[in-house]
Structures are given as C-alpha cells and as structure tokens.
Design a protein around this motif. Sequence first.
Motif, PDB file in Angstrom:
ATOM      1  N   SER A 135      -7.057  10.411   8.899  1.00  0.00           N
ATOM      2  CA  SER A 135      -8.499  10.390   8.624  1.00  0.00           C
ATOM      3  C   SER A 135      -8.961   9.104   7.955  1.00  0.00           C
ATOM      4  O   SER A 135     -10.159   8.909   7.750  1.00  0.00           O
ATOM      5  N   ILE A 136      -8.044   8.210   7.587  1.00  0.00           N
ATOM      6  CA  ILE A 136      -8.429   6.973   6.902  1.00  0.00           C
ATOM      7  C   ILE A 136      -9.014   5.994   7.910  1.00  0.00           C
ATOM      8  O   ILE A 136      -8.397   5.702   8.939  1.00  0.00           O
ATOM      9  N   GLY A 137     -10.202   5.484   7.627  1.00  0.00           N
ATOM     10  CA  GLY A 137     -10.831   4.534   8.531  1.00  0.00           C
ATOM     11  C   GLY A 137     -12.140   4.032   7.963  1.00  0.00           C
ATOM     12  O   GLY A 137     -12.367   4.047   6.748  1.00  0.00           O
ATOM     13  N   ILE A 146      -2.024   0.519   7.083  1.00  0.00           N
ATOM     14  CA  ILE A 146      -2.099   1.463   5.971  1.00  0.00           C
ATOM     15  C   ILE A 146      -2.014   2.898   6.490  1.00  0.00           C
ATOM     16  O   ILE A 146      -1.063   3.618   6.191  1.00  0.00           O
ATOM     17  N   ALA A 147      -2.983   3.305   7.297  1.00  0.00           N
ATOM     18  CA  ALA A 147      -3.042   4.701   7.741  1.00  0.00           C
ATOM     19  C   ALA A 147      -1.791   5.105   8.517  1.00  0.00           C
ATOM     20  O   ALA A 147      -1.145   6.116   8.204  1.00  0.00           O
ATOM     21  N   ASP A 148      -1.436   4.323   9.537  1.00  0.00           N
ATOM     22  CA  ASP A 148      -0.283   4.689  10.367  1.00  0.00           C
ATOM     23  C   ASP A 148       1.010   4.715   9.565  1.00  0.00           C
ATOM     24  O   ASP A 148       1.895   5.545   9.811  1.00  0.00           O
ATOM     25  N   ILE A 197     -14.448   2.720   3.027  1.00  0.00           N
ATOM     26  CA  ILE A 197     -13.333   3.500   3.572  1.00  0.00           C
ATOM     27  C   ILE A 197     -13.683   4.984   3.537  1.00  0.00           C
ATOM     28  O   ILE A 197     -14.165   5.506   2.525  1.00  0.00           O
ATOM     29  N   VAL A 198     -13.448   5.672   4.655  1.00  0.00           N
ATOM     30  CA  VAL A 198     -13.619   7.124   4.711  1.00  0.00           C
ATOM     31  C   VAL A 198     -12.247   7.771   4.839  1.00  0.00           C
ATOM     32  O   VAL A 198     -11.312   7.185   5.390  1.00  0.00           O
ATOM     33  N   SER A 199     -12.150   8.998   4.326  1.00  0.00           N
ATOM     34  CA  SER A 199     -10.867   9.694   4.350  1.00  0.00           C
ATOM     35  C   SER A 199     -11.078  11.112   3.867  1.00  0.00           C
ATOM     36  O   SER A 199     -12.030  11.390   3.131  1.00  0.00           O
ATOM     37  N   ASN A 200     -10.194  12.018   4.263  1.00  0.00           N
ATOM     38  CA  ASN A 200     -10.195  13.302   3.579  1.00  0.00           C
ATOM     39  C   ASN A 200      -9.378  13.168   2.299  1.00  0.00           C
ATOM     40  O   ASN A 200      -8.680  12.174   2.080  1.00  0.00           O
ATOM     41  N   MET A 232     -14.610   6.024  12.767  1.00  0.00           N
ATOM     42  CA  MET A 232     -14.880   7.413  12.391  1.00  0.00           C
ATOM     43  C   MET A 232     -16.345   7.793  12.598  1.00  0.00           C
ATOM     44  O   MET A 232     -16.781   8.842  12.127  1.00  0.00           O
ATOM     45  N   PHE A 233     -17.098   6.965  13.301  1.00  0.00           N
ATOM     46  CA  PHE A 233     -18.521   7.240  13.506  1.00  0.00           C
ATOM     47  C   PHE A 233     -18.698   8.566  14.235  1.00  0.00           C
ATOM     48  O   PHE A 233     -18.069   8.825  15.261  1.00  0.00           O
TER      49      PHE A 233
END
Length: 664
Positions: free
Chosen positions: A199-201, A191-193, A235-238, A206-207
């Motif tokens: 920032s998606i993780g 997804i992210a790549d 899920i974390v992301s900006n 992303m700890f």
Amino acid sequence: MNRKIRNGLVIAGFGTFGILGVTILVANVRKADDGLRVYAAQTASDADETTINGWESEVDNTIYCTGSVSKVYVTAAVMQLVDQGKVDLDAPVTDYIDDFKMADERYKDITVRMLMNHSSGLMGTVLKDDTLINDNVLDREKLMLTNLATQHLKADPGAYSSYCNDGFDLLEIIVERVSGMDYTTYVEKNIADKIGATSIGTSDNMFENENLVDIYSNEKCYGNEYCLDFGAGGIVSNAKDTCEFGSTFFKGDSRLLSEKCKDEMNTLSTASPYSFYGLGWDEVSIKQYEDAGVKVLCKGGDTLNQHANLMVAPDEEISVCVTTSGGSSGYNKAVCEALMNIALEEQGIEIDEVTAPEVEFKNAVPEEFKKYEGYYASPYSGVIEVTFPDMKYMLLKTGTDTTSESYFKYTDNGFVRVKGDIEADNVKVDPEYTCYRVEEINGGIYIVADMISNNSDLVNNENTTIVAEMMAPNPVSENVINAWKERENQKYAITSDKYSSAIYDTPFVEMTELDGSGYIMVNMTMGVRILRIEDENTASFYTTIPGDASRDMFDMTVNDDGTVVCSNGYSAIPVEVLDKLTKDVTKVALKTDEGTWFGIDDSLANTSISVDRPENSAVFVYDKYGDVIYSSHMKGYGDTIPLPKGGYIAFLGEDGGTVAIKYE
C-alpha cells in the motif's frame, strides 16, 4: 493508564477528537513468531459517527496519507543513495539539482544534510497547489523550483533548525536526479517491494485506490485528498505497512539501510535544547524514554484532513503507528505513546508518567525582568504583551480585538502559570503546567516554555520550546501605518490555486495593523504570522525562532489593484471590490489558476442556482463569515447551489471553460 487503554477508554476518547477513521497498530517482530499485533483497528464510514465501538482483530487495510511521516521515507531514500556512494550528505544541494536557484546567494551553501535536519534557512513551504481534491495532475517540481527562485532565505544555512517542508521536496528531486527514476517508482522498487508492502505509494500509483480513506469537512464527505508534496508529505500507506517501514529501523535490520546510515538519522542533529530533530525524524531524544534507558524515534504528519504518527524503539524492536481521518497528529502521538508504553511494559520496562514539579511562589519579581516588558510575536497566539504589574507577577495579554489574560508567579524555575485571584495572591498552579522563562539568545529575546499537558486523556506530554520572540522597534511613517490600517476588517480571497486545490475550503486571508508598532498580523489557513512592515505595500517575515515556531514564513506585497501576493505562492483579492452575482450574470469564463469570485447580491439572498460546468472545474459557496457551505468536490453535492445572504461564490477552472448559470 495501560489498563484504561486495554479496557477501551482509548476508543471512548476518539469520539471527542472528531476522528472519523482510525487505524492503530503495534508491530513487534523481535521474535519471528510475534509478527504484527493489532491493538485496535477501526474505520468509521459516516461523518456523523462519533464513537467507535469495540475492537477489531483484523488489520484494517484503509490507506491514509501519512503527511510528514513522508519525510522519514524520503530521508531513507536519500540515505540509500548515501550507502551506495552516490550522495554526500555534506555536499551542496546544487551538486545534485543544478537548476535550483534562489534570489539569495547563500542558497549555494545549503547542504543535503541541512535539508534533512531543517537547518537550510529556507522559508518553509511553497503552499500553492500542494494538496488537491480528487485530482493528481500537477508539475509540482516546476512549480516549487520556480517559486524558490524568487525567495530569499530566512537565516544563514546551518544557523538553526526551523521546520521546513520545502527541504524534503528538494530531497525528493535529488532522489529522482541521482537514481534516474521518478520518485514514486523509486519508492515502490527500493522501499515498498523490499519490505513486502503493497500500500506504500503516492497519488501517482494510488490515485482512486478503493482503499483510500474519505475526508470530511463541515460534516460533508469530499472523497480523496492528495498531497502532491511527495517528499514532504505525500506518501500514502495503510498503518500496517507504515508500521513495517518503521521496523526497518530496528537494530540489525538491513532491508533498507546500513546501521551507519540509520545511526546518522537517529542522532540528535542540533545542539539547541529547543528542538530534537534527527535526520527526517521530529524527535530522536524523548526525555521520559531516555530516563528509562530507551531510545525512541518519533515522526508526526498532518495534511489538511489526514493525520499520522510513527514511533519506533530500535533496540526493543517496537514500531507503533496511528493513522486517522480527522483529529490531529498530536492526538495520534498520544495514542502512540500510550501503546509504546504498553509494549515496553510487556518487556519489563516501566515508563514513569511525567508530572509537574513542586514550585514555591516568590513574593516579588526581580527588577532585572523589567527590561523584558513589551510585545512578542508568537505563531501560536499572534501578539503577546508582557508586563510585570508592580513587579508582583507576570501578566500576559494575547489577542487584538478581544484580549485574554494569563497570570504567572515567579519561582526558582521561572514564571509558572496560575489560576485564582491574582490581586489577592490567592492562586494555585494551573493543572496544565506551563513555566515561562525569558532568555536572550544570539541577540534576540525569547519566551521559552516548559509545558506538561494532557489534551488526550491518555498520557502527559512534556515539551520545552520557544513560543515567542520580542518585537524590536520598527518605526515607520504615519502614512505607511495608515496604508496598512485601511486593509483591516476585510477578507481577502485566495484566487491563485488550481480548481481542485484544497485551499478553497478555507481560502480567506485577514490582516491586522498592530497599533502603530510597525508590524501586521496575518491570519490564513496555516495560522497566524507576524510580518514587519517595510513600506506602504510590503511586509516581510520577522520571527527567527528555532523549532516549529518559525515555520512557513513568507513575505507579502500588495499590488496597485489591491491584490495581495505572498512569497509562498498564494495571491488573494479583497472581497469588498468583488462584483456582485445578480441574475444578469448568466455565464462565467474560467481561467487557469485564477478563480472568479462574486459577492452574492441581496436580490439573490437565500435563493439557489444550478450550473452547467466543465469536468475540470469547481464551484464553492461561502456564508458571510467565510465558512464553506457548498462545494462541487463534496460527494453527493447535488445540482442545487444555495446562495446565502451576504455570502460569496467562487467559480474555478481552466482557460477556455465556461460555467452557465440557471437561476431558480
């Protein structure tokens, strides 16, 4: 409305919402040179900053937990496997997770699709250790599968859709089992790549990232909050990358999914008029946009302290995202809608503002409604008593110790809430339009609400939902009633979570026996639930309402020692039996997943202590009302721990650890 937003009134509004950090983005990539357009981006750095000044031209890189927007991510991940022919949406979940078991044979009928559209019949959420502060170490999969193995279903699989987090955590496990990758790696690679997002993780990769937003409680900074339910809410992301993820649902965008799989996700998945779920999405049919010929997809998300909303118009190629620390996803949705309307206006599409219909009051309530008098269970209000005084109007009483009253006049649309002198019949429609209808559905009696509200000063929201279910008679003996009545008017303190669990910020459970009705009302951090009394020590979930109103159900058992055990993973002890903290207590032995609680003895009232404790531990202090006043998770908490009169203190840690106490 659009002019107000552009003149900055959105920003003025944020100060009233208690939002401490916010990023707002609108992506429109319909033309190659449009790129990402930022309407507003700002982060507040201090808890006491109540207004946000000006507009930022640069995209804010602050990373937030997107909460339940994560459900769209995990659904997309599974749909990628569907595209590859590795997963069948209508196959049983047990085909992919062979160690998924429940204490209810119907679980074998749950399909992958049912996990995505909330119709699995699962209770809702295994809450134990789902959110940690400054910590990401937990075998969440083992914990959840172990807990689910003890649960039964609240409905037949496929019977109706009721919001359910656990289903999306099972989807996360399916991704891992089928792909052979851990979920974080899968999201990163697939997804992210693929969309160029950095920032998606999850909390795994992303700890302690320097861009993670801080969270605040009681005006104190707690550092970072991590949701360990990756599929349901982790899920974390900006905001920029979440907006970019939303743009993959534009027509013709094939970076992540085929058009066939996107159409599956974007199609209304239930025939019920009271929920609008797609696969992963909260809403795939929003009336004010449908009326303008525009399809808009929407997903909101909340952790305890972080909030997000994502809205996408696939045909018009608009993606809107709002992420905040503080506030609520409801406020975020209001801003998303306002910005979506601006973006649509720029394409020549006007969205009519929702307004309340004209109504004509009737002088009398038809006699046929008399049978609907009685008590109703509501997750929003607890218990509602419905009566029709002299068959002139509907009277709703809510609450237990204190009661509030609302009045409704009968109209052709249903019962409309009014303000004024009801006895003199000098009333007018409440500005927050609410129309109640009583409906019989599948043998149950429900209150259905049509509501038009504006709690954001931005847009009017229209919503139709079932808000309460009539409580059927549940005769139990006087001895059973008395056993539950004895548990009233006391707090129960949760003891079962890890030392880093966010639940210890609001750890108290209270229950009320409902006047011999055979039901109890339980109040805990997730809200109010009505349980049906089974015997002196057992109560079970009751409501069967489609949509959000039957989410997060649980059963409850009281052990011989007074410990309350809930099927959602929580255990709690009555505070009235706690040992007292006195100067005789100089050491406290810590236990894994078993907090040690004390009541603060009056001899120590308004004094303080200091402690020597292991790294993997925490100390919380609460006042007599149960509000946290000190936590070792707070940034800059210091070495001095206050001891309020009538308060409580909890020592949390792991087996083998010890806290040494020094009194002032």
